[in-house]
Write a protein that holds these residues in place. Structure first.
Motif, PDB file in Angstrom:
ATOM      1  N   ARG A 239      16.050  -5.587  -0.529  1.00 13.70           N
ATOM      2  CA  ARG A 239      14.819  -5.183   0.145  1.00 13.70           C
ATOM      3  C   ARG A 239      14.642  -3.585   0.647  1.00 13.70           C
TER       4      ARG A 239
ATOM      5  N   PRO B 256      13.829  -0.298  -2.961  1.00 10.72           N
ATOM      6  CA  PRO B 256      12.410   0.492  -3.229  1.00 10.72           C
ATOM      7  C   PRO B 256      12.473   1.953  -2.551  1.00 10.72           C
TER       8      PRO B 256
ATOM      9  N   CYS C 222       3.856   6.470  -4.165  1.00 10.00           N
ATOM     10  CA  CYS C 222       4.829   5.287  -3.908  1.00 10.00           C
ATOM     11  C   CYS C 222       5.177   4.581  -2.650  1.00 10.00           C
TER      12      CYS C 222
ATOM     13  N   ILE D 246       5.198   0.733  -2.151  1.00  6.11           N
ATOM     14  CA  ILE D 246       6.273  -0.132  -1.595  1.00  6.11           C
ATOM     15  C   ILE D 246       5.577  -0.699  -0.315  1.00  6.11           C
TER      16      ILE D 246
ATOM     17  N   LEU E 136       2.303  -3.198  -1.463  1.00  8.92           N
ATOM     18  CA  LEU E 136       2.155  -4.297  -2.423  1.00  8.92           C
ATOM     19  C   LEU E 136       3.701  -4.921  -2.570  1.00  8.92           C
ATOM     20  N   ILE E 137       4.672  -4.302  -2.646  1.00  2.00           N
ATOM     21  CA  ILE E 137       6.113  -4.782  -2.697  1.00  2.00           C
ATOM     22  C   ILE E 137       6.471  -5.435  -1.627  1.00  2.00           C
ATOM     23  N   LEU E 138       6.739  -4.755  -0.323  1.00  2.00           N
ATOM     24  CA  LEU E 138       7.184  -5.358   0.917  1.00  2.00           C
ATOM     25  C   LEU E 138       5.666  -6.266   1.542  1.00  2.00           C
ATOM     26  N   ARG E 139       4.643  -5.472   1.294  1.00  3.32           N
ATOM     27  CA  ARG E 139       3.638  -6.114   1.989  1.00  3.32           C
ATOM     28  C   ARG E 139       3.611  -6.368   3.478  1.00  3.32           C
TER      29      ARG E 139
END
Lengths: 166, 424
Positions: free
Chosen positions: B215, B218, B247, B251, B254-257
């Motif tokens: 987690r 990123p 970024c 991060i 989109l990735i961790l939301r």
């Protein structure tokens, strides 16, 4: 007069939020430039100039909101030792000092802007942006700051409730 | 005589509560008018300062760290590090310092670092019985790593004033930054071993370690990209900041939301306020700097310094003492903007490397950030932990000593600072 204060407060808030997103936009633009250069091998000619223009505009239109909210960095350590009355007078002095600087910046910054505007000077860079696009931010920004300073003086002297729309 | 008078006027204005930016700009304007110089230099100074690609890095680094802060990255980082070292003696304190160090490599501001890590680490350490004063001091001090380990907003400003390479300054901060991390960790372990108050955390399982590390990955990668990208000349500091900002959006969005529109708005507005107030002081200092140069004040002070000090150590010692005293009252960046333009001309004649001096100045600013009564980081920790000023202040002094020790080491062994930018 209350009307005047409210309008200036409103204007400063709106410009502050606009400035915030201008900064955001500069990040997007420079980020795009880097991606265009490395991923598509196609550097832009406009990114840096536009980003710098946005930085200038954002910074100078946001000064007045920071004054309204008393966010400009200043020494507050001595205030603890002062009476309310003394604090009020110092605050008045501070605002008058800022207002005088504004007048000077508007007059002389305005003359620089007007000179470039009349003669049609431009930057001579890739985009060849007219010089006054950048120079106008000084008279503009400091005029609004002057109005905000006057509004603050009025609020201080007549103790009107601070209206702080979020 | 004029010099003393001008300085007294400046301090009178500052003491009466005039915002630093306007005190500097306004006094500069008065000096120009009195000296019969063109007041056109006032608007020009403001304009030319902000019309600058290097300073564009300031809002972008702020946006990057504020977005990560709002996206809760501090939580992930701390959990990941804690899973690895939390069970050791003083493990939570070690995890805190490591998290501060890592976040410092993402953020250019010590306030953001202290706030990000403090929000997670303080309650966790207090819960495990760590002494409260020590916890608060640790966070206030650990947060200051944010401006020593690159990126660093004060270094960008220093590079702007002295026209030194921001990249070299960034690289120069790494050595002393790592030394400080090491010293803070050593102190934490020592403190924990000697005291009986500490409770140990349970050792994390491998599954927990893997999950929490994934987690945090990123953000770790992001720190890596920013530093190596700058180091290998892939991008300028400003571009690195923009890439980091994009970024950070990816991060947290989109990735961790974890980034909502509401949080994004907060991050953007906070970045704006900090940017405007910082850049305006830089511009005001520029106007003031131009005016005093016309009065030949920096030149006079420089020749006074070179006549008085034949050895660099005397000069550095005096400046360090002045900075400690000034740091009690004055906000950190303002201190740099008032002092550096006046001192810069004296550096080369007296044999001090301007890059070394920049790092020295940043460490001294770090000290100013945690010395009461005025220290930005003390306020941050105070509000994050809901503590009293006295509690934070009493926990901070061992770390203050360690920071001064780092200054001493870097003076006796300048390669700690200069090896990476010049000899690597």
């Amino acid at each position: 007069m209350n009307r005047f204060c409210q309008s200036i407060d409103w204007l400063s808030e709106v410009l502050g939020h606009l400035a915030a997103w201008f900064y955001f936009l500069t990040g997007v633009i420079i980020g795009y430039e880097v991606i265009a250069r490395y991923l598509f091998n196609a550097p832009t000619i406009w990114a840096q100039e536009i980003a710098q223009l946005l930085l200038l505009w954002a910074t100078f239109i946001a000064i007045s909101r920071a004054l309204k909210r008393d966010q400009h960095i200043r020494i507050t350590a001595l205030e603890a030792f002062l009476s309310e009355v003394a604090k009020k007078w110092l605050k008045l002095f501070s605002l008058l000092f800022i207002a005088s600087l504004c007048v000077l910046a508007v007059v002389y910054g305005g003359s620089i802007f007007w000179d470039s505007f009349e003669r049609g000077r431009s930057t001579g860079t890739m985009l060849n942006i007219p010089n006054w696009w950048t120079e106008v931010v000084i008279p503009l920004g400091f005029s609004i700051l002057l109005l905000q300073a006057l509004a603050e003086i009025f609020k201080l002297m007549f103790d009107t409730e601070r209206s702080a729309p979020e | 005589m004029t010099t003393v008078l001008i300085l007294m006027l400046l301090f009178a204005l500052l003491a009466s509560g005039v915002p630093v930016a306007f005190a500097l700009g306004g006094l500069g304007a008065v000096l120009l008018l009195v000296g019969g110089f063109s007041p056109l230099m006032v608007p020009q100074g403001f304009l030319s300062t902000i019309d600058n690609f290097v300073l564009l890095a300031v809002p972008l680094f702020l946006l990057m760290s504020n977005i990560l802060l709002r996206g809760g990255v501090g939580n992930d980082l701390f959990n990941a590090v804690q899973a690895w070292v939390g069970h050791l003696p003083g493990g939570l304190a070690v995890a805190t310092i490591l998290s501060c160090g890592i976040f410092a490599a993402i953020s250019g501001s010590s306030v953001a670092t202290a706030a990000t890590i403090g929000t997670v680490a303080i309650p966790e350490m207090i819960k495990h019985g760590y002494p409260r004063n020590m916890v608060l001091g640790l966070l206030a001090a650990g947060g200051t790593l944010g401006i020593l380990i690159p990126p660093s907003i004060p270094m960008i400003v220093y590079g702007f004033i002295t026209e030194e390479s921001v990249i070299k300054l960034f690289l120069a901060g790494i050595g002393p930054g790592l030394l400080l991390v090491g010293l803070f960790i050593a102190f934490s372990i020592l403190h924990a071993t000697l005291s009986s108050e500490y409770g140990r955390s349970e050792k994390a399982s491998w599954a927990q370690r893997r999950e929490s590390s994934l987690r945090a990955m990123p953000s770790l990668l992001l720190a890596g990209i920013v530093i190596t990208g700058i180091y290998f000349g892939v991008f300028t500091p400003t571009e690195a900041a923009a890439v980091g900002f994009i970024c950070a959006l990816i991060i947290t969005g989109l990735i961790l939301r974890t980034l909502t529109l509401e949080k994004l708005k907060k991050a953007v507005t906070e970045s704006m306020v900090t940017t405007v107030t910082i850049l305006l002081i830089v511009a005001g200092a520029k106007v003031f700097g131009k005016a005093i140069t016309l009065y030949r004040i920096p030149q006079d002070i420089a020749s006074l310094i070179t006549q008085t000090f034949t050895e660099p150590w005397g000069f550095v010692l005096i400046i360090a003492l002045v900075l400690i005293v000034m740091g009690l009252f004055l906000e950190a960046l303002s201190m740099m903007l008032i002092m550096v333009p006046v001192l810069a001309p004296a550096l080369l004649p007296i044999g001090i490397d301007p890059i070394w001096f920049g790092v020295f100045f940043v460490i001294m600013i770090e000290c100013a950030l945690i010395t009461p009564p005025i220290g930005l980081n003390l306020y941050v920790i105070q509000s994050v932990a809901n503590a009293k000023m006295g509690e934070v202040a009493s926990g901070v002094w061992p770390f203050l000593l360690l920071m001064l020790f780092t200054v001493l080491v870097s003076f006796l062994w300048p390669d700690l600072v200069l090896y990476l930018p010049f000899k690597f």
